[in-house]
Scaffold this active site. Structure first.
Site, PDB file in Angstrom:
ATOM      1  N   ASP A  21      -1.291   9.438  54.032  1.00 23.21           N
ATOM      2  CA  ASP A  21      -0.881   9.364  52.622  1.00 23.21           C
ATOM      3  C   ASP A  21      -1.891   8.565  51.805  1.00 23.21           C
ATOM      4  O   ASP A  21      -2.545   7.650  52.320  1.00 23.21           O
ATOM      5  CB  ASP A  21       0.511   8.711  52.541  1.00 23.21           C
ATOM      6  N   GLY A  24      -4.532  11.225  47.000  1.00 25.59           N
ATOM      7  CA  GLY A  24      -4.553  11.393  45.543  1.00 25.59           C
ATOM      8  C   GLY A  24      -4.901  10.089  44.842  1.00 25.59           C
ATOM      9  O   GLY A  24      -5.745  10.057  43.926  1.00 25.59           O
ATOM     10  N   ARG A  25      -4.263   8.998  45.269  1.00 23.12           N
ATOM     11  CA  ARG A  25      -4.517   7.689  44.638  1.00 23.12           C
ATOM     12  C   ARG A  25      -5.958   7.230  44.880  1.00 23.12           C
ATOM     13  O   ARG A  25      -6.596   6.649  44.017  1.00 23.12           O
ATOM     14  CB  ARG A  25      -3.523   6.642  45.181  1.00 23.12           C
ATOM     15  N   TRP A  26      -6.456   7.516  46.059  1.00 25.83           N
ATOM     16  CA  TRP A  26      -7.834   7.141  46.407  1.00 25.83           C
ATOM     17  C   TRP A  26      -8.812   7.825  45.447  1.00 25.83           C
ATOM     18  O   TRP A  26      -9.738   7.201  44.927  1.00 25.83           O
ATOM     19  CB  TRP A  26      -8.102   7.564  47.852  1.00 25.83           C
ATOM     20  N   ARG A  34      -7.778  15.059  42.563  1.00 26.30           N
ATOM     21  CA  ARG A  34      -7.046  14.800  43.810  1.00 26.30           C
ATOM     22  C   ARG A  34      -7.695  15.423  45.049  1.00 26.30           C
ATOM     23  O   ARG A  34      -7.728  14.828  46.117  1.00 26.30           O
ATOM     24  CB  ARG A  34      -5.609  15.305  43.669  1.00 26.30           C
ATOM     25  N   SER A  66       3.515  19.396  54.176  1.00 29.56           N
ATOM     26  CA  SER A  66       4.971  19.465  54.349  1.00 29.56           C
ATOM     27  C   SER A  66       5.529  20.661  53.592  1.00 29.56           C
ATOM     28  O   SER A  66       4.871  21.200  52.685  1.00 29.56           O
ATOM     29  CB  SER A  66       5.624  18.173  53.849  1.00 29.56           C
ATOM     30  N   ASN A  69       5.312  20.195  50.013  1.00 26.80           N
ATOM     31  CA  ASN A  69       3.998  20.211  49.344  1.00 26.80           C
ATOM     32  C   ASN A  69       3.721  21.499  48.560  1.00 26.80           C
ATOM     33  O   ASN A  69       2.843  21.530  47.704  1.00 26.80           O
ATOM     34  CB  ASN A  69       2.858  19.970  50.347  1.00 26.80           C
ATOM     35  N   ARG A  72       3.481  21.289  44.757  1.00 27.32           N
ATOM     36  CA  ARG A  72       2.331  20.718  44.029  1.00 27.32           C
ATOM     37  C   ARG A  72       1.654  21.805  43.188  1.00 27.32           C
ATOM     38  O   ARG A  72       1.854  23.007  43.444  1.00 27.32           O
ATOM     39  CB  ARG A  72       1.329  20.136  45.032  1.00 27.32           C
ATOM     40  N   ARG A 189       2.154   5.129  58.864  1.00 28.74           N
ATOM     41  CA  ARG A 189       2.043   5.714  57.511  1.00 28.74           C
ATOM     42  C   ARG A 189       1.080   4.862  56.697  1.00 28.74           C
ATOM     43  O   ARG A 189       1.209   3.627  56.654  1.00 28.74           O
ATOM     44  CB  ARG A 189       3.393   5.785  56.799  1.00 28.74           C
ATOM     45  N   ARG A 195       8.290   5.058  53.745  1.00 26.86           N
ATOM     46  CA  ARG A 195       9.271   6.130  53.953  1.00 26.86           C
ATOM     47  C   ARG A 195       8.824   7.009  55.114  1.00 26.86           C
ATOM     48  O   ARG A 195       7.658   7.024  55.475  1.00 26.86           O
ATOM     49  CB  ARG A 195       9.338   7.047  52.717  1.00 26.86           C
TER      50      ARG A 195
HETATM   51  C1  FPP Z   1      -1.204  12.938  51.321  1.00 28.11           C
HETATM   52  O1  FPP Z   1      -1.878  12.302  50.266  1.00 28.11           O
HETATM   53  C2  FPP Z   1      -2.042  13.915  52.015  1.00 28.11           C
HETATM   54  C3  FPP Z   1      -1.780  15.247  52.161  1.00 28.11           C
HETATM   55  C4  FPP Z   1      -0.579  15.894  51.596  1.00 28.11           C
HETATM   56  C5  FPP Z   1      -2.700  16.173  52.852  1.00 28.11           C
HETATM   57  C6  FPP Z   1      -3.453  15.641  54.015  1.00 28.11           C
HETATM   58  C7  FPP Z   1      -4.613  16.515  54.251  1.00 28.11           C
HETATM   59  C8  FPP Z   1      -5.840  16.119  54.698  1.00 28.11           C
HETATM   60  C9  FPP Z   1      -6.157  14.744  55.082  1.00 28.11           C
HETATM   61  C10 FPP Z   1      -6.973  17.087  54.757  1.00 28.11           C
HETATM   62  C11 FPP Z   1      -6.917  18.171  55.769  1.00 28.11           C
HETATM   63  C12 FPP Z   1      -6.330  17.826  57.072  1.00 28.11           C
HETATM   64  C13 FPP Z   1      -6.636  18.418  58.244  1.00 28.11           C
HETATM   65  C14 FPP Z   1      -5.831  18.092  59.441  1.00 28.11           C
HETATM   66  C15 FPP Z   1      -7.740  19.345  58.398  1.00 28.11           C
HETATM   67  P1  FPP Z   1      -1.304  12.502  48.788  1.00 28.11           P
HETATM   68  O2  FPP Z   1      -1.980  13.669  48.184  1.00 28.11           O
HETATM   69  O3  FPP Z   1       0.179  12.580  48.842  1.00 28.11           O
HETATM   70  O4  FPP Z   1      -1.767  11.170  48.109  1.00 28.11           O
HETATM   71  P2  FPP Z   1      -1.018  10.382  46.936  1.00 28.11           P
HETATM   72  O5  FPP Z   1       0.297   9.936  47.487  1.00 28.11           O
HETATM   73  O6  FPP Z   1      -1.948   9.229  46.671  1.00 28.11           O
HETATM   74  O7  FPP Z   1      -0.899  11.307  45.770  1.00 28.11           O
END
Ligand code: FPP
Length: 248
Positions: A21, A24-26, A34, A66, A69, A72, A189, A195
């Site tokens: 997780d 997006g924030r990063w 994002r 998920s 997701n 989005r 996490r 969560r």
């Molecule tokens: C959550 O960060 C991350 C995801 C929903 C996707 C994870 C996917 C990857 C790391 C890339 C591909 C993975 C593989 C296994 C090839 P967020 O977008 O919810 O971040 P935020 O909470 O800061 O908005």
């Protein structure tokens, strides 16, 4: 002493699950879109997979997408799917070299056809690798999985294949998409959220939970080592008392 050498290799968690997780924030912190965060999240996936395999962890499960997701923006969903297909294709060689088997859990058939095909090819090519299993949770949610398991068991009961009296926790475990995979002992996490977000709800009954403020694209081997050290410093009682554990 470096972090890695503080790990007791005889007491490694056999299965580590990760809720990746904070992508997006990063990206936002860096003034980028994002998807830039997701792209950089792949580096962390690579690092953690390599570190877990080097240590001797048997299973590593990553929550990559998920069922929620899909809600989005379409642009982000499409970019994530493209990233996924591209990453699997690119990383197959590394998985083969490191003898890592790829598996996936979730409603895979409902993935875009290209992603589904790439995934099945990756699973097939790596199926004989035996050093570690990397499980990608894709189009996964625990409630979806449990609902499917209930349907499956109810159908078997209705047709007389299963006697409801004989349904045990094992019957349920075997009906889940994780059938054959040991329950995670450690769940991590990132990004400071505390969560579970519909991830492996049945399987984490006794898992140790580890939350870190580190955003996923910044997660490196040392961060994994820290999580494992924290896991090893905890007393896992499985409902027993401390005294009972000492006496064995
Ligand atoms: C959550 O960060 C991350 C995801 C929903 C996707 C994870 C996917 C990857 C790391 C890339 C591909 C993975 C593989 C296994 C090839 P967020 O977008 O919810 O971040 P935020 O909470 O800061 O908005």
């Amino acid at each position: 002493m470096d972090l890695k050498s503080k790990i007791d290799l005889k007491k490694l968690p056999k299965h580590i699950a990760v809720i990746m997780d904070g992508n997006g924030r990063w990206a936002k912190q860096k003034g980028k879109i994002r998807i830039f965060g997701h792209q950089n999240g792949v580096k962390a996936v690579r690092e953690v997979t390599e570190a877990a395999a080097e240590l001797g962890v048997n299973y590593l499960t990553l929550y990559a997408f998920s069922t929620e997701n899909w809600g989005r923006p379409a642009e982000e969903v499409n970019a994530l799917m493209t990233l996924l297909v591209g990453t699997i294709r690119k990383e197959i060689k590394t998985l083969m070299k490191n003898k890592i088997r790829l598996q996936a859990i979730g409603n895979l058939k409902e993935l875009p056809p290209k992603a589904y095909k790439e995934l099945l090819e990756g699973i097939e090519k790596t199926k004989d690798n035996d050093r570690m299993t990397l499980v990608l949770a894709l189009n996964y949610s625990a409630r979806w999985e449990i609902t499917e398991a209930v349907k499956q068991i109810a159908t078997a009961a209705k047709s007389g294949v299963v006697d409801p009296e004989n349904i045990t926790a094992n019957t349920i475990s075997q009906a889940l998409t994780t059938n054959g995979i040991p329950d995670p002992e450690l769940m991590i996490r990132t990004s400071g959220e505390t969560r579970i977000s519909n991830f492996l709800l049945w399987q984490i009954a006794y898992a140790e939970l580890y939350f870190t403020p580190v955003l996923w694209p910044d997660f490196r081997k040392d961060n994994l080592y820290e999580a494992i050290i924290s896991f090893q410093n905890r007393e896992r009682r499985f409902g027993k008392t401390s005294d009972q554990l000492v006496k064995g």
